[in-house]
Design a protein around this motif. Sequence first.
Motif, PDB file in Angstrom:
ATOM      1  N   VAL A  82       6.824  12.280  67.304  1.00  0.00           N
ATOM      2  CA  VAL A  82       5.418  12.567  67.046  1.00  0.00           C
ATOM      3  C   VAL A  82       4.675  12.331  68.353  1.00  0.00           C
ATOM      4  O   VAL A  82       4.543  11.201  68.816  1.00  0.00           O
ATOM      5  N   GLU A  83       4.208  13.415  68.962  1.00  0.00           N
ATOM      6  CA  GLU A  83       3.573  13.315  70.275  1.00  0.00           C
ATOM      7  C   GLU A  83       2.454  14.345  70.357  1.00  0.00           C
ATOM      8  O   GLU A  83       2.704  15.553  70.432  1.00  0.00           O
ATOM      9  N   GLY A  84       1.204  13.865  70.322  1.00  0.00           N
ATOM     10  CA  GLY A  84       0.075  14.788  70.371  1.00  0.00           C
ATOM     11  C   GLY A  84       0.116  15.752  69.200  1.00  0.00           C
ATOM     12  O   GLY A  84       0.138  15.345  68.038  1.00  0.00           O
ATOM     13  N   SER A  85       0.133  17.051  69.506  1.00  0.00           N
ATOM     14  CA  SER A  85       0.183  18.069  68.458  1.00  0.00           C
ATOM     15  C   SER A  85       1.607  18.489  68.128  1.00  0.00           C
ATOM     16  O   SER A  85       1.820  19.485  67.440  1.00  0.00           O
ATOM     17  N   THR A  86       2.587  17.734  68.604  1.00  0.00           N
ATOM     18  CA  THR A  86       3.995  18.072  68.366  1.00  0.00           C
ATOM     19  C   THR A  86       4.603  17.134  67.336  1.00  0.00           C
ATOM     20  O   THR A  86       4.482  15.918  67.433  1.00  0.00           O
ATOM     21  N   LEU A  87       5.246  17.741  66.341  1.00  0.00           N
ATOM     22  CA  LEU A  87       5.974  16.996  65.334  1.00  0.00           C
ATOM     23  C   LEU A  87       7.360  17.628  65.236  1.00  0.00           C
ATOM     24  O   LEU A  87       7.495  18.818  64.941  1.00  0.00           O
ATOM     25  N   ALA A  88       8.396  16.864  65.532  1.00  0.00           N
ATOM     26  CA  ALA A  88       9.748  17.418  65.590  1.00  0.00           C
ATOM     27  C   ALA A  88      10.745  16.489  64.921  1.00  0.00           C
ATOM     28  O   ALA A  88      10.613  15.264  64.977  1.00  0.00           O
ATOM     29  N   ILE A  89      11.738  17.106  64.274  1.00  0.00           N
ATOM     30  CA  ILE A  89      12.854  16.370  63.698  1.00  0.00           C
ATOM     31  C   ILE A  89      14.069  16.624  64.578  1.00  0.00           C
ATOM     32  O   ILE A  89      14.435  17.776  64.818  1.00  0.00           O
ATOM     33  N   VAL A  90      14.677  15.564  65.062  1.00  0.00           N
ATOM     34  CA  VAL A  90      15.854  15.679  65.925  1.00  0.00           C
ATOM     35  C   VAL A  90      17.098  15.422  65.077  1.00  0.00           C
ATOM     36  O   VAL A  90      17.219  14.357  64.461  1.00  0.00           O
ATOM     37  N   MET A  91      17.993  16.410  65.046  1.00  0.00           N
ATOM     38  CA  MET A  91      19.174  16.357  64.178  1.00  0.00           C
ATOM     39  C   MET A  91      20.434  16.578  64.999  1.00  0.00           C
ATOM     40  O   MET A  91      20.378  17.008  66.149  1.00  0.00           O
ATOM     41  N   ASP A  92      21.577  16.289  64.372  1.00  0.00           N
ATOM     42  CA  ASP A  92      22.849  16.621  64.994  1.00  0.00           C
ATOM     43  C   ASP A  92      22.918  18.129  65.240  1.00  0.00           C
ATOM     44  O   ASP A  92      22.447  18.928  64.420  1.00  0.00           O
ATOM     45  N   TYR A  93      23.508  18.505  66.359  1.00  0.00           N
ATOM     46  CA  TYR A  93      23.708  19.914  66.662  1.00  0.00           C
ATOM     47  C   TYR A  93      25.023  20.363  66.040  1.00  0.00           C
ATOM     48  O   TYR A  93      26.080  19.769  66.287  1.00  0.00           O
ATOM     49  N   VAL A  94      24.973  21.399  65.199  1.00  0.00           N
ATOM     50  CA  VAL A  94      26.151  21.907  64.489  1.00  0.00           C
ATOM     51  C   VAL A  94      26.426  23.311  65.019  1.00  0.00           C
ATOM     52  O   VAL A  94      25.674  24.246  64.736  1.00  0.00           O
ATOM     53  N   PRO A  95      27.507  23.511  65.770  1.00  0.00           N
ATOM     54  CA  PRO A  95      27.685  24.738  66.549  1.00  0.00           C
ATOM     55  C   PRO A  95      28.394  25.893  65.843  1.00  0.00           C
ATOM     56  O   PRO A  95      28.501  26.984  66.397  1.00  0.00           O
ATOM     57  N   GLY A  96      28.900  25.703  64.607  1.00  0.00           N
ATOM     58  CA  GLY A  96      29.767  26.724  64.016  1.00  0.00           C
ATOM     59  C   GLY A  96      29.072  27.848  63.292  1.00  0.00           C
ATOM     60  O   GLY A  96      29.729  28.641  62.622  1.00  0.00           O
ATOM     61  N   GLY A  97      27.743  27.951  63.395  1.00  0.00           N
ATOM     62  CA  GLY A  97      27.026  28.998  62.681  1.00  0.00           C
ATOM     63  C   GLY A  97      26.739  28.605  61.245  1.00  0.00           C
ATOM     64  O   GLY A  97      27.012  27.479  60.813  1.00  0.00           O
ATOM     65  N   SER A  98      26.165  29.516  60.477  1.00  0.00           N
ATOM     66  CA  SER A  98      25.772  29.255  59.100  1.00  0.00           C
ATOM     67  C   SER A  98      26.535  30.160  58.144  1.00  0.00           C
ATOM     68  O   SER A  98      27.206  31.115  58.555  1.00  0.00           O
ATOM     69  N   LEU A  99      26.410  29.873  56.855  1.00  0.00           N
ATOM     70  CA  LEU A  99      27.004  30.767  55.861  1.00  0.00           C
ATOM     71  C   LEU A  99      26.331  32.133  55.890  1.00  0.00           C
ATOM     72  O   LEU A  99      26.949  33.133  55.509  1.00  0.00           O
ATOM     73  N   ARG A 100      25.098  32.206  56.330  1.00  0.00           N
ATOM     74  CA  ARG A 100      24.455  33.513  56.507  1.00  0.00           C
ATOM     75  C   ARG A 100      25.204  34.327  57.555  1.00  0.00           C
ATOM     76  O   ARG A 100      25.443  35.534  57.374  1.00  0.00           O
ATOM     77  N   ASP A 101      25.585  33.678  58.660  1.00  0.00           N
ATOM     78  CA  ASP A 101      26.368  34.367  59.689  1.00  0.00           C
ATOM     79  C   ASP A 101      27.713  34.811  59.131  1.00  0.00           C
ATOM     80  O   ASP A 101      28.195  35.908  59.421  1.00  0.00           O
ATOM     81  N   LEU A 102      28.317  33.942  58.321  1.00  0.00           N
ATOM     82  CA  LEU A 102      29.614  34.270  57.723  1.00  0.00           C
ATOM     83  C   LEU A 102      29.509  35.514  56.851  1.00  0.00           C
ATOM     84  O   LEU A 102      30.353  36.424  56.924  1.00  0.00           O
ATOM     85  N   LEU A 103      28.457  35.590  56.031  1.00  0.00           N
ATOM     86  CA  LEU A 103      28.264  36.757  55.173  1.00  0.00           C
ATOM     87  C   LEU A 103      27.971  38.006  55.996  1.00  0.00           C
ATOM     88  O   LEU A 103      28.448  39.101  55.696  1.00  0.00           O
ATOM     89  N   ALA A 104      27.166  37.845  57.035  1.00  0.00           N
ATOM     90  CA  ALA A 104      26.811  38.997  57.865  1.00  0.00           C
ATOM     91  C   ALA A 104      28.021  39.551  58.603  1.00  0.00           C
ATOM     92  O   ALA A 104      28.157  40.770  58.790  1.00  0.00           O
ATOM     93  N   ASP A 105      28.926  38.673  58.989  1.00  0.00           N
ATOM     94  CA  ASP A 105      30.101  39.119  59.760  1.00  0.00           C
ATOM     95  C   ASP A 105      31.163  39.773  58.888  1.00  0.00           C
ATOM     96  O   ASP A 105      31.791  40.750  59.290  1.00  0.00           O
ATOM     97  N   GLY A 106      31.400  39.232  57.670  1.00  0.00           N
ATOM     98  CA  GLY A 106      32.538  39.734  56.903  1.00  0.00           C
ATOM     99  C   GLY A 106      32.276  40.060  55.460  1.00  0.00           C
ATOM    100  O   GLY A 106      33.190  40.499  54.750  1.00  0.00           O
TER     101      GLY A 106
END
Length: 656
Positions: A82-106
Amino acid sequence: MSQPHAGAALGASYRLVDRIGSGAAGDVWLAESTADKTSFAAKILKTEHASDPELVERFIRERSVLIGLRHQNIVAVQDLVVEGSTLAIVMDYVPGGSLRDLLADGGPIPAAEAMTLCAQVLDALAVAHGRGVTHRDIKPDNVLLSEQWQPGQNGTVRVTDFGIASVVSERQRQTTGILGTPQYMAPELISHGQTSPAADVYSTGVMLYELLAGRTPFAGPGTDFTIAYRHVTSLPPRLEVPEKLWAAVNRLLAKDPRERLGAGDAAAELRNLAAQFASLTALTAAPVTESFEEIERPATMLRSDLIREAEEIPDHVSHFSQDLPELGDAGQHTVIRAMPKREIPRSAALVEEPEKGKYPDWLTKKVVLLAGSGLVLVIALVIGMVWMFEGGSEPSEAVATETLDASQQDQILPTGLSTSRKASFDPETRLVTVEMTYGAQKSELSGAFLEVIPGMSKKSACPAVEWDGAKVSKHQTSTTGLNVTCGWKLDGLVVPANGQKTVTAKFPFAVADASELSEWLSGAASATTAAITDPDAISTAYPSQRLTNINVVTPQRLVSQTPVTVTLVPVWPSGADELNPLYQSPSTGTPSQMLQQVAGGEAGVRFSDSCSGAIAISSDGLVVTALSVTPSCSLRASVGNFTDLMSSPFSITTRE
């Protein structure tokens, strides 16, 4: 922070690398730690969220709940910026894509694979639901994979956006608001804007259908509001899968939320079916359906026993008024929009013409309609009178004819809070009045307090309570992490040191005798105590009631002639919470809200020397300096009513 861009700082600990996605709530950036270059995903919320002080306060209050939501199938929230007008949630980075990508690909995937993926999602939901957190926006976009998907994988699912859904949606929880993605919304959310864990299970069922068929069950022509309304009125088109599997899909997609399995049970069922149908191949992508089979009657609506925070809802589906706005034309996009109040349209009743000679001439359609209307009005009047005078409680065999009184006293809490309750029953008005008197000892106590006002019996509904003496709202499990039924949040209370504050609750009850009133009052006090002492609840809510101790933390080794960093760590029924310290000396900012509530701020903090002069304390008692070498030293502290705190031993050495 100015407009986010690659290379910009995010708070003091992170730097933005690249924008990797966007959604209804904000943009997602790849970020890295400035300390060790570890990669994270940072969701920077839109400006309208960051400029909403209530939402920012809610996020800060929920930080420990979100950070404490840990499971192998949940994307872990690591930090909140929380900094000035910025509000951010910092999460683990998950690099394998999403199920949306999975559906779009195959497109569609084999049934066993689809059920295994959804079972992992349900595992994550079961943990969240156990903490009182509902997601509200389960869809393939919010289900990530820890690595690029390959057939036969297990344990790679990571559900994200719990923080966004449980906090941003809080101001949309009433029936005049809606949050979610139309193609995945449960019927009760469409009809009433209310949600529960069962709605998350429904959305997972929609996602399972999509993984099997390549499209959601109610996708078709029309706007996203049209698509959303099909969840209420239509049956999902049949898929060419074995009957046992189709029955499981239908259980997840049941219109009545009470017919759906809980998340944990649903996960177990899908895993069992995945083993049975491991040899099934993927279906061909299903074509878009132009017409849908309508259900025979509107779905049963969500009752109050399914949503703790919801007002009681009639057990029927109300029709939508014709002037409802369109939600838009993108059924897979999350929407956060207001919905106008719904009106139940009046429809003409159809009465068959009686056969000639079968009924008397006077028995006309008009007479039947008038008689039926009159009967309905009489029944409604009787029910309304009973509800108004009995307060929704179960009828007692007898009602006292004289004034009744009962009293109860809690044990004094570690914070110095004492609570006494007095209840009285007025036989003329049939109202129970409860006075809660809070007392403080050495330090002022303030903030929010929890009180549970249960029904007269386990089967009774929570009573409608009128309050006086505090700003009161219904307790929200999703914003506190405390799973409480019939709970109330008493906000803005200030109990002066060595003083008292009284709050009054009044509600209708039919009480038979003094013993029944006394038993109810003891039960209410016990329910409140059980809620605030729950060891499984990870929460910073209600600190004046829930704080059990304070740990004084210092470095194990200090250098002479330097300030000593002292951290006051709160201890809750669930344990110490190092992520949310009460106070740190030397102080670099304003005291925490928790410190203000349990000790009156810095004025309630004092450090003292127990090292025979090896340390020095400033005149205000807040800054500690290491002076001379000693092999073992401890620091004393007083924080509000916690007057005999002691740090672990530490040593003081020279710079060499």
